[in-house]
Enzyme design. Sequence first.
Site, PDB file in Angstrom:
ATOM      1  N   LYS A  22       4.622  17.078 -21.005  1.00 31.32           N
ATOM      2  CA  LYS A  22       5.963  17.440 -20.511  1.00 31.32           C
ATOM      3  C   LYS A  22       6.048  17.264 -18.998  1.00 31.32           C
ATOM      4  O   LYS A  22       6.983  16.656 -18.483  1.00 31.32           O
ATOM      5  CB  LYS A  22       6.252  18.899 -20.874  1.00 31.32           C
ATOM      6  N   ASN A  23       5.059  17.798 -18.279  1.00 30.81           N
ATOM      7  CA  ASN A  23       5.159  17.811 -16.818  1.00 30.81           C
ATOM      8  C   ASN A  23       4.925  16.441 -16.191  1.00 30.81           C
ATOM      9  O   ASN A  23       5.177  16.253 -15.000  1.00 30.81           O
ATOM     10  CB  ASN A  23       4.213  18.860 -16.230  1.00 30.81           C
ATOM     11  N   CYS A 124      12.415  31.870 -11.017  1.00 32.18           N
ATOM     12  CA  CYS A 124      12.316  32.044 -12.457  1.00 32.18           C
ATOM     13  C   CYS A 124      11.300  33.148 -12.703  1.00 32.18           C
ATOM     14  O   CYS A 124      10.780  33.747 -11.756  1.00 32.18           O
ATOM     15  CB  CYS A 124      11.970  30.747 -13.174  1.00 32.18           C
ATOM     16  N   ARG A 129       9.720  30.408  -6.530  1.00 32.37           N
ATOM     17  CA  ARG A 129       9.821  28.962  -6.675  1.00 32.37           C
ATOM     18  C   ARG A 129      10.742  28.274  -5.652  1.00 32.37           C
ATOM     19  O   ARG A 129      11.727  27.629  -6.017  1.00 32.37           O
ATOM     20  CB  ARG A 129      10.223  28.606  -8.112  1.00 32.37           C
ATOM     21  N   PRO A 130      10.414  28.408  -4.359  1.00 32.03           N
ATOM     22  CA  PRO A 130      11.230  27.738  -3.336  1.00 32.03           C
ATOM     23  C   PRO A 130      11.069  26.217  -3.403  1.00 32.03           C
ATOM     24  O   PRO A 130      10.097  25.717  -3.984  1.00 32.03           O
ATOM     25  CB  PRO A 130      10.638  28.272  -2.027  1.00 32.03           C
ATOM     26  N   ASP A 132      11.495  24.472  -0.361  1.00 33.02           N
ATOM     27  CA  ASP A 132      11.550  24.166   1.070  1.00 33.02           C
ATOM     28  C   ASP A 132      10.708  22.936   1.435  1.00 33.02           C
ATOM     29  O   ASP A 132      11.091  22.160   2.322  1.00 33.02           O
ATOM     30  CB  ASP A 132      11.092  25.397   1.883  1.00 33.02           C
ATOM     31  N   ASP A 314      -1.449  26.912 -15.601  1.00 36.74           N
ATOM     32  CA  ASP A 314      -0.732  26.779 -16.872  1.00 36.74           C
ATOM     33  C   ASP A 314      -1.613  27.054 -18.088  1.00 36.74           C
ATOM     34  O   ASP A 314      -1.130  27.015 -19.221  1.00 36.74           O
ATOM     35  CB  ASP A 314      -0.078  25.389 -16.981  1.00 36.74           C
ATOM     36  N   ILE A 336      -1.630  30.757  -7.799  1.00 36.75           N
ATOM     37  CA  ILE A 336      -0.505  29.830  -7.595  1.00 36.75           C
ATOM     38  C   ILE A 336       0.846  30.553  -7.668  1.00 36.75           C
ATOM     39  O   ILE A 336       1.690  30.390  -6.797  1.00 36.75           O
ATOM     40  CB  ILE A 336      -0.529  28.691  -8.652  1.00 36.75           C
ATOM     41  N   ARG A 407      10.346  24.504 -25.285  1.00 32.14           N
ATOM     42  CA  ARG A 407      10.419  23.734 -24.027  1.00 32.14           C
ATOM     43  C   ARG A 407       9.145  22.928 -23.801  1.00 32.14           C
ATOM     44  O   ARG A 407       9.166  21.935 -23.078  1.00 32.14           O
ATOM     45  CB  ARG A 407      10.597  24.688 -22.835  1.00 32.14           C
TER      46      ARG A 407
HETATM   47  C1  EPZ Z   1       4.589  22.415 -11.548  1.00 38.07           C
HETATM   48  O1  EPZ Z   1       5.575  23.280 -11.012  1.00 38.07           O
HETATM   49  C2  EPZ Z   1       4.627  22.621 -13.045  1.00 38.07           C
HETATM   50  N1  EPZ Z   1       5.972  22.308 -13.521  1.00 38.07           N
HETATM   51  C3  EPZ Z   1       4.262  24.060 -13.403  1.00 38.07           C
HETATM   52  O2  EPZ Z   1       4.171  24.165 -14.807  1.00 38.07           O
HETATM   53  C4  EPZ Z   1       2.892  24.402 -12.813  1.00 38.07           C
HETATM   54  O3  EPZ Z   1       2.610  25.763 -13.026  1.00 38.07           O
HETATM   55  C5  EPZ Z   1       2.875  24.094 -11.311  1.00 38.07           C
HETATM   56  O4  EPZ Z   1       3.285  22.722 -11.069  1.00 38.07           O
HETATM   57  C6  EPZ Z   1       1.490  24.299 -10.678  1.00 38.07           C
HETATM   58  O5  EPZ Z   1       0.559  23.482 -11.323  1.00 38.07           O
HETATM   59  C7  EPZ Z   1       6.326  21.034 -13.705  1.00 38.07           C
HETATM   60  O6  EPZ Z   1       5.555  20.114 -13.503  1.00 38.07           O
HETATM   61  C8  EPZ Z   1       7.705  20.789 -14.212  1.00 38.07           C
HETATM   62  P1  EPZ Z   1       4.400  23.548  -7.256  1.00 38.07           P
HETATM   63  P2  EPZ Z   1       6.080  23.072  -9.507  1.00 38.07           P
HETATM   64  O7  EPZ Z   1       5.511  22.976  -6.452  1.00 38.07           O
HETATM   65  O8  EPZ Z   1       6.053  21.646  -9.174  1.00 38.07           O
HETATM   66  C9  EPZ Z   1       4.851  26.812  -3.795  1.00 38.07           C
HETATM   67  C10 EPZ Z   1       4.607  25.030 -16.951  1.00 38.07           C
HETATM   68  O9  EPZ Z   1       4.247  26.089 -17.528  1.00 38.07           O
HETATM   69  N2  EPZ Z   1       5.936  25.962  -3.273  1.00 38.07           N
HETATM   70  O10 EPZ Z   1       3.112  22.819  -7.352  1.00 38.07           O
HETATM   71  O11 EPZ Z   1       7.346  23.835  -9.380  1.00 38.07           O
HETATM   72  C11 EPZ Z   1       5.221  27.483  -5.104  1.00 38.07           C
HETATM   73  O12 EPZ Z   1       5.993  28.646  -4.898  1.00 38.07           O
HETATM   74  C12 EPZ Z   1       5.086  25.028 -15.523  1.00 38.07           C
HETATM   75  O13 EPZ Z   1       4.628  23.932 -17.531  1.00 38.07           O
HETATM   76  C13 EPZ Z   1       6.545  26.298  -2.071  1.00 38.07           C
HETATM   77  O14 EPZ Z   1       6.196  27.289  -1.430  1.00 38.07           O
HETATM   78  O15 EPZ Z   1       4.925  23.844  -8.739  1.00 38.07           O
HETATM   79  C14 EPZ Z   1       3.845  27.721  -5.718  1.00 38.07           C
HETATM   80  O16 EPZ Z   1       3.319  28.909  -5.213  1.00 38.07           O
HETATM   81  C15 EPZ Z   1       5.291  26.381 -14.959  1.00 38.07           C
HETATM   82  N3  EPZ Z   1       7.545  25.482  -1.603  1.00 38.07           N
HETATM   83  C16 EPZ Z   1       3.012  26.547  -5.230  1.00 38.07           C
HETATM   84  O17 EPZ Z   1       3.716  26.004  -4.096  1.00 38.07           O
HETATM   85  C17 EPZ Z   1       7.946  24.359  -2.264  1.00 38.07           C
HETATM   86  O18 EPZ Z   1       8.841  23.655  -1.775  1.00 38.07           O
HETATM   87  C18 EPZ Z   1       2.836  25.423  -6.238  1.00 38.07           C
HETATM   88  O19 EPZ Z   1       4.110  25.018  -6.742  1.00 38.07           O
HETATM   89  C19 EPZ Z   1       7.313  24.031  -3.478  1.00 38.07           C
HETATM   90  C20 EPZ Z   1       6.305  24.845  -3.965  1.00 38.07           C
END
Ligand code: EPZ
Length: 430
Positions: A22-23, A124, A129-130, A132, A314, A336, A407
């Site tokens: 999916k991801n 969520c 989940r920012p 930025d 995950d 994370i 999902r």
């Molecule tokens: C992806 O989310 C996955 N989703 C998530 O899987 C997974 O848990 C996550 O990566 C970590 O491996 C998809 O691929 C659709 P990140 P993503 O940006 O991209 C912080 C599942 O169960 N951050 O790597 O949203 C954030 O808050 C889902 O399938 C910022 O601060 O995750 C987190 O602490 C849930 N600012 C860390 O970075 C930003 O602009 C990692 O988030 C972006 C992220």
Amino acid sequence: MDKIKIVGGNVLNGKINISGAKNAALPLVCASLLTADEVTLKNVPNLSDITFLNSLLQFMGLKVEKKEDIYNGYPATTYVYKANEIKELIAPYDFVRKMRASYYVLGPLLARFKHVEFSLPGGCAIGARPIDIHLSSLEQMGANIEIKNGYVIADAPDGLKGAHIIFSKASVGATCNILMAATLAHGTTKIENAAKEPEITDLIDLLNKMGAKIQGRGTSILTIEGVKELNGAVHGVVADRIEAGSYAIAAAITKGRIELINANPEHLQQPLRVLEKMGVGVEILDNSIVIDGRGKTIIGEDVYTDYYPGFPTDLQAQFMALMTVAEGASLVTESIWENRFMHVPELCRMGANINIHGRASAIVRGVEKLSGAPVMATDLRASFALILAGLVADGETIVNRVYHLDRGYEKLEEKLKAVGANIERIKEAD
Ligand code: EPZ
């Protein structure tokens, strides 16, 4: 709302084919917006997240054709996408609130059409989940970004330009978005501290097939030399490492044996190592991984979630389900997401002994037996953890809010039934 009923106690035995990830599929689908040519994606999982994303992109004007196909010897879905008549450059709130990953339209649309409007997704259940990092990186590439009425409005009238970007966190989403944006930027973009997840490598492979010039695949430094335009390509979605890890635990927790067909062991090094340390048999074959829990005593082990190649967040909830019935204690640290222990109170309702310390750590003390109960979870992986607990619990477990599972787990009941689980979906009108 549908429910899933499980009667625990069956030992699982057999083969499960692992679906496309999916991801990985979500950003791959959005990469089709980068070209007017056809992009064919094979092995796309049939999941509600993909259906939502397709409907958003169809609203924008993307042509979507679905075909039933065979991939690596198993039935799978192929989609053909064509973005030659994109009319809308806006991702409205009603789509984004259902599927946060809609933010993958940001990079491609801004790069190709120089404008995009996108409803901010908000938080969520697992965290704030920012986005930025996505936005500040696009600004470094010359975009003007304004936030108005809950929408991000981004413009790059002269096109995006290459930049040297250092991510403050190795964000998966930001890496995908900036990679896609940089393929069509003027000049060269360098991303430092990029995420290295296999889903990103899969995106790089598709983009390079489309004519992008990306170097550094699989490393934390990516260099993207912008090109004028991209062409169509054919690509198969990488196997879902999280689905594979989830079914590996189903074998371990029921003390059965499951062969995970088409799973890639390279993408699961940490989870497989933890399983072995917990006493579970792991065998790597040519095109599969065999997980063998028969006659084994499962022992507690500590886990710390981290960016890839660290232990995946995950799979944290699913491993915790296994730890609830292991001998001795396990310490789980979630690094994370700030709120990813929602499964804990529900597992405790089934008889687990878990104490949460602060927001990041949980001690799990193994118990002899779990007992079935009606349960619910507020995210996808937590819901699967409850399915796992239900597989070994005494009696009946009813997992509510099945839409979370829909999902992310293709043919969930079918796959578990085929290896001997007593599981069924109870259909209920909304
Ligand atoms: C992806 O989310 C996955 N989703 C998530 O899987 C997974 O848990 C996550 O990566 C970590 O491996 C998809 O691929 C659709 P990140 P993503 O940006 O991209 C912080 C599942 O169960 N951050 O790597 O949203 C954030 O808050 C889902 O399938 C910022 O601060 O995750 C987190 O602490 C849930 N600012 C860390 O970075 C930003 O602009 C990692 O988030 C972006 C992220």
